[in-house]
Write a protein that holds these residues in place. Structure first.
Motif, mmCIF file in Angstrom:
data_model
loop_
_atom_site.group_PDB
_atom_site.id
_atom_site.type_symbol
_atom_site.label_atom_id
_atom_site.label_comp_id
_atom_site.label_asym_id
_atom_site.label_seq_id
_atom_site.Cartn_x
_atom_site.Cartn_y
_atom_site.Cartn_z
ATOM 1 N N SER A 28 0.383 -9.613 -0.328
ATOM 2 C CA SER A 28 0.152 -10.531 0.795
ATOM 3 C C SER A 28 1.144 -11.689 0.800
ATOM 4 C CB SER A 28 -1.267 -11.087 0.761
ATOM 5 O OG SER A 28 -2.171 -10.120 1.213
ATOM 6 N N SER A 69 -6.429 1.280 1.123
ATOM 7 C CA SER A 69 -7.527 0.441 1.635
ATOM 8 C C SER A 69 -6.998 -0.965 1.935
ATOM 9 C CB SER A 69 -8.682 0.370 0.629
ATOM 10 O OG SER A 69 -8.409 -0.576 -0.386
ATOM 11 N N GLU A 70 -7.773 -1.732 2.648
ATOM 12 C CA GLU A 70 -7.401 -3.108 2.997
ATOM 13 C C GLU A 70 -7.042 -3.922 1.758
ATOM 14 O OE1 GLU A 70 -6.663 -6.671 4.937
ATOM 15 O OE2 GLU A 70 -6.821 -4.657 5.795
ATOM 16 N N ASN A 71 -7.755 -3.700 0.648
ATOM 17 C CA ASN A 71 -7.538 -4.503 -0.559
ATOM 18 C C ASN A 71 -6.488 -3.936 -1.517
ATOM 19 O OD1 ASN A 71 -9.429 -6.292 0.376
ATOM 20 N ND2 ASN A 71 -11.089 -5.468 -0.837
ATOM 21 N N ARG A 118 0.870 -1.188 0.000
ATOM 22 C CA ARG A 118 0.000 0.000 0.000
ATOM 23 C C ARG A 118 0.903 1.234 0.000
ATOM 24 N NH1 ARG A 118 -1.811 -3.464 3.773
ATOM 25 N NH2 ARG A 118 -3.744 -4.524 3.232
ATOM 26 N N ARG A 153 -3.285 -4.101 -2.355
ATOM 27 C CA ARG A 153 -2.136 -4.924 -2.008
ATOM 28 C C ARG A 153 -1.444 -5.522 -3.231
ATOM 29 N NH1 ARG A 153 -6.229 -8.031 0.561
ATOM 30 N NH2 ARG A 153 -5.272 -7.577 2.559
#
Length: 108
Positions: free
Chosen positions: A70, A23-25, A17, A27
């Motif tokens: 991730s 945002s969380e997604n 990020r 990535r």
């Protein structure tokens, strides 16, 4: 153990990020065709990348150019475009809104 490619940009975290997309997604990182270096987004590339921006041509979509923040897996452009916004290796969700920016990275 494989070493992850370096991701350049502004305020990049451990899942790629950046200052622009947090945002969380958010990535993934994209290896830019013009310089061969990974950046989280086009704005980071504009800020600290090369001055010769170019998009990936369709005939090069087999190239590994997407990094999952991730699991660290490098995906081909085709794998990324066909993955339905989730890593095919670890199932981590990717931001589906990134598709709005495909023209900044890939020939469409």
């Amino acid at each position: 153990m494989c070493t992850r490619p370096q991701v350049l940009g502004l305020d990049v975290d451990s899942e790629t990020r950046c200052r622009h997309y947090r945002s969380e997604n958010d990535r993934i990182a994209i290896r830019f065709y013009c310089c061969g270096k990974y950046f989280p987004c086009f704005a980071c590339h504009e800020a600290v990348g090369c001055d010769n921006t170019a998009v990936w041509p369709i005939e090069q979509f087999y190239q590994k150019a997407i990094l999952c923040g991730s699991c660290g897996t490098e995906l081909s452009i085709r794998e990324y475009l066909d993955c339905a916004s989730a890593c095919p290796h670890c199932s981590a969700a990717f931001n589906p809104g990134c598709s709005l920016h495909q023209h900044l990275y890939f020939e469409v």
